[in-house]
Design an enzyme around this catalytic site. Structure first.
Site, PDB file in Angstrom:
ATOM      1  N   HIS A 284      -8.184  32.318 -20.514  1.00 51.14           N
ATOM      2  CA  HIS A 284      -8.772  31.263 -19.688  1.00 51.14           C
ATOM      3  C   HIS A 284     -10.263  31.085 -19.967  1.00 51.14           C
ATOM      4  O   HIS A 284     -10.863  30.103 -19.490  1.00 51.14           O
ATOM      5  CB  HIS A 284      -8.584  31.565 -18.194  1.00 51.14           C
ATOM      6  CG  HIS A 284      -7.159  31.551 -17.769  1.00 51.14           C
ATOM      7  ND1 HIS A 284      -6.334  30.460 -17.925  1.00 51.14           N
ATOM      8  CD2 HIS A 284      -6.395  32.527 -17.210  1.00 51.14           C
ATOM      9  CE1 HIS A 284      -5.133  30.750 -17.476  1.00 51.14           C
ATOM     10  NE2 HIS A 284      -5.120  31.992 -17.059  1.00 51.14           N
TER      11      HIS A 284
ATOM     12  N   ASP B 284       1.853  33.540 -22.258  1.00 53.48           N
ATOM     13  CA  ASP B 284       1.533  33.868 -20.866  1.00 53.48           C
ATOM     14  C   ASP B 284       2.071  32.751 -19.956  1.00 53.48           C
ATOM     15  O   ASP B 284       2.176  31.589 -20.372  1.00 53.48           O
ATOM     16  CB  ASP B 284       0.005  33.984 -20.718  1.00 53.48           C
ATOM     17  CG  ASP B 284      -0.411  34.518 -19.360  1.00 53.48           C
ATOM     18  OD1 ASP B 284      -0.657  35.720 -19.250  1.00 53.48           O
ATOM     19  OD2 ASP B 284      -0.474  33.704 -18.399  1.00 53.48           O
TER      20      ASP B 284
ATOM     21  N   HIS C  39       0.613  31.263 -17.633  1.00 47.03           N
ATOM     22  CA  HIS C  39      -0.445  30.284 -17.367  1.00 47.03           C
ATOM     23  C   HIS C  39      -0.983  29.689 -18.674  1.00 47.03           C
ATOM     24  O   HIS C  39      -1.102  30.405 -19.666  1.00 47.03           O
ATOM     25  CB  HIS C  39      -1.600  30.951 -16.614  1.00 47.03           C
ATOM     26  CG  HIS C  39      -1.183  31.612 -15.330  1.00 47.03           C
ATOM     27  ND1 HIS C  39      -0.857  32.965 -15.253  1.00 47.03           N
ATOM     28  CD2 HIS C  39      -1.006  31.107 -14.082  1.00 47.03           C
ATOM     29  CE1 HIS C  39      -0.530  33.264 -13.997  1.00 47.03           C
ATOM     30  NE2 HIS C  39      -0.604  32.170 -13.271  1.00 47.03           N
TER      31      HIS C  39
ATOM     32  N   ASP D 116       3.717  37.590 -17.419  1.00 49.54           N
ATOM     33  CA  ASP D 116       3.867  37.097 -16.041  1.00 49.54           C
ATOM     34  C   ASP D 116       4.932  35.998 -15.960  1.00 49.54           C
ATOM     35  O   ASP D 116       5.093  35.361 -14.932  1.00 49.54           O
ATOM     36  CB  ASP D 116       2.529  36.632 -15.453  1.00 49.54           C
ATOM     37  CG  ASP D 116       1.618  35.919 -16.456  1.00 49.54           C
ATOM     38  OD1 ASP D 116       0.481  35.593 -16.059  1.00 49.54           O
ATOM     39  OD2 ASP D 116       2.039  35.703 -17.604  1.00 49.54           O
TER      40      ASP D 116
HETATM   41  N1  LIG Z   1      -1.377  31.343  -6.221  1.00 49.55           N
HETATM   42  C1  LIG Z   1      -1.737  32.194  -7.357  1.00 49.55           C
HETATM   43  C2  LIG Z   1      -3.173  31.935  -7.789  1.00 49.55           C
HETATM   44  C3  LIG Z   1      -3.497  32.672  -9.079  1.00 49.55           C
HETATM   45  N2  LIG Z   1      -4.779  32.253  -9.598  1.00 49.55           N
HETATM   46  C4  LIG Z   1      -5.273  32.940 -10.782  1.00 49.55           C
HETATM   47  C5  LIG Z   1      -4.259  33.108 -11.880  1.00 49.55           C
HETATM   48  C6  LIG Z   1      -4.911  33.786 -13.075  1.00 49.55           C
HETATM   49  C7  LIG Z   1      -3.920  34.101 -14.185  1.00 49.55           C
HETATM   50  C8  LIG Z   1      -4.553  34.948 -15.257  1.00 49.55           C
HETATM   51  C9  LIG Z   1      -3.641  35.139 -16.489  1.00 49.55           C
HETATM   52  O1  LIG Z   1      -2.428  35.788 -16.135  1.00 49.55           O
HETATM   53  O2  LIG Z   1      -3.303  33.886 -17.076  1.00 49.55           O
HETATM   54  C10 LIG Z   1      -4.370  35.996 -17.526  1.00 49.55           C
HETATM   55  F1  LIG Z   1      -3.579  36.157 -18.607  1.00 49.55           F
HETATM   56  F2  LIG Z   1      -5.493  35.414 -17.912  1.00 49.55           F
HETATM   57  F3  LIG Z   1      -4.662  37.184 -17.018  1.00 49.55           F
HETATM   58 ZN   LIG Z   2      -1.038  34.457 -16.738  1.00 46.78          ZN
END
Ligand SMILES: NCCCNCCCCCC(O)(O)C(F)(F)F
Ligand SMILES: [Zn+2]
Length: 343
Positions: free
Chosen positions: A159, A195, A197, A284
């Site tokens: 990110h 991932d 995200h 994840d």
């Molecule tokens: N309601 C859930 C809200 C979550 N908000 C933040 C999510 C961050 C994900 C981080 C990630 O898993 O993409 C990384 F690989 F970068 F660690």
């Molecule tokens: Zn993630």
């Protein structure tokens, strides 16, 4: 497969993050990497090596100098204000606000971040520097001819863009490793981000370039973090047009849907014929992940590794996310064992 790992990640352990309006203990915590390491050792994945030091130069090939120096000096500046608790940003330069860097640390932090998911603590600088060295050491081992190497990075990186951190990410480990490959003579590097995200930072860094192909399979940004990048119509810009492929998927997607996107991404990667592949390995996507909405199961990660291995490319796996801590080791290492099973 060789694993690169450093205990320095324990130096970074943020206390809280804001989830659904509540201050919640951070999901991105040290036990994540500990469980992955333990699994690699349990299944005898291969040697585990410590990272070498690469200094700031390779980081500055990707990240903005002001951003790097902000992160380097932040904790000292924060402490000088008599604050001994985690730094968190709380205001950001949104549309039509001045993109001028304030003098005040709270203003600087907001300028150099895009969400509140990036606590800075006393040990964060050392931990993020180490995480970059883990990725660069893995890249160096790959350059020596290894077929696959695992950089067990923590904190994650995908990110983080050239001049902003966010979503538990500070420096973009995968992007820094890709740039190092190019600086050492590679013509083309492909990145596959698995991932849950979207890797908004990695996309942003290479968006106007044709020497890095970015592909990502992720939760549809219409309903999922990071919300503001990751749509299928984002194809790259300028000479980079045609070198960015996003595969957003609906909540509840399982292996049947996910594997179709993987096959599509792999077709693009094969057509691009890169000198090497970097996989941003987040797990994840697992059905029990506490903050995610896909439904992959542990055996699916073996198949994921086999499909990636079938590309026949030298591959650097860079650890990203995954929050079902009991299973993170099994799921991450399954990918690597699946990859290794392909001869
Ligand atoms: N309601 C859930 C809200 C979550 N908000 C933040 C999510 C961050 C994900 C981080 C990630 O898993 O993409 C990384 F690989 F970068 F660690
Ligand atoms: Zn993630």
């Amino acid at each position: 497969m060789l694993t690169i790992y450093s205990d320095d990640h324990h130096l970074h352990h943020g206390k809280y993050e804001l989830i659904d309006g509540q201050l919640t203990p951070c999901f991105e915590k040290p036990s994540r990497a500990d469980m992955v390491l333990a699994r690699a050792q349990k299944v005898k994945l291969g040697e585990v090596a410590a990272p070498r030091e690469f200094g700031l130069a390779p980081i500055l090939r990707v990240h903005d100098e002001g951003f790097v120096h902000f992160l380097k000096d932040a904790w000292t500046e924060w402490q000088a204000m008599g604050r001994d608790y985690d730094m968190l940003p709380f205001t950001w330069p949104n549309r039509r606000l001045r993109q001028t860097i304030p003098d005040c640390i709270d203003g600087k932090f907001g300028y150099y971040s895009f969400d509140a998911g990036v606590p800075i603590t006393a040990g964060t600088w050392q931990a993020v520097s180490s995480s970059v060295n883990v990725a660069l050491t893995g890249q160096a081992e790959l350059a020596k001819g290894a077929r696959g190497v695992f950089s067990l990075c923590r904190p994650p990186g995908h990110h983080a863009a050239a001049d902003y951190m966010g979503g538990y990410c500070y420096f973009n480990n995968a992007a820094i490793a890709a740039q190092a490959m190019l600086d050492q003579g590679a013509s083309r590097v492909a990145i596959l981000d698995v991932d849950y995200h979207h890797g908004n930072g990695t996309q942003d860094i290479f968006y106007d370039r044709a020497d890095v192909l970015f592909t990502s399979i992720h939760g549809d940004p219409r309903f999922e973090y990071p919300f503001f990048l990751g749509y299928a119509d984002e194809k790259g810009e300028g000479v980079g047009r045609g070198f960015n492929f996003n595969y957003p998927l609906a909540a509840g997607s399982d292996w049947s849907a996910w594997s179709l996107a993987l096959a599509a991404a792999c077709r693009q990667i094969a057509a691009y014929a890169p000198d090497a592949l970097i996989v941003s390995l987040g797990v994840d996507t697992f059905k029990e992940d506490p903050i995610s909405q896909f439904k992959l199961d542990s055996p699916d990660y073996l198949r994921m590794g086999e499909v990636i291995g079938a590309l026949g490319l030298q591959t650097l796996f860079v650890m990203e996310g995954g929050y079902a801590v009991e299973e993170i080791g099994i799921n991450a290492i399954n990918v690597l064992q699946g990859f290794d099973s392909v001869t």
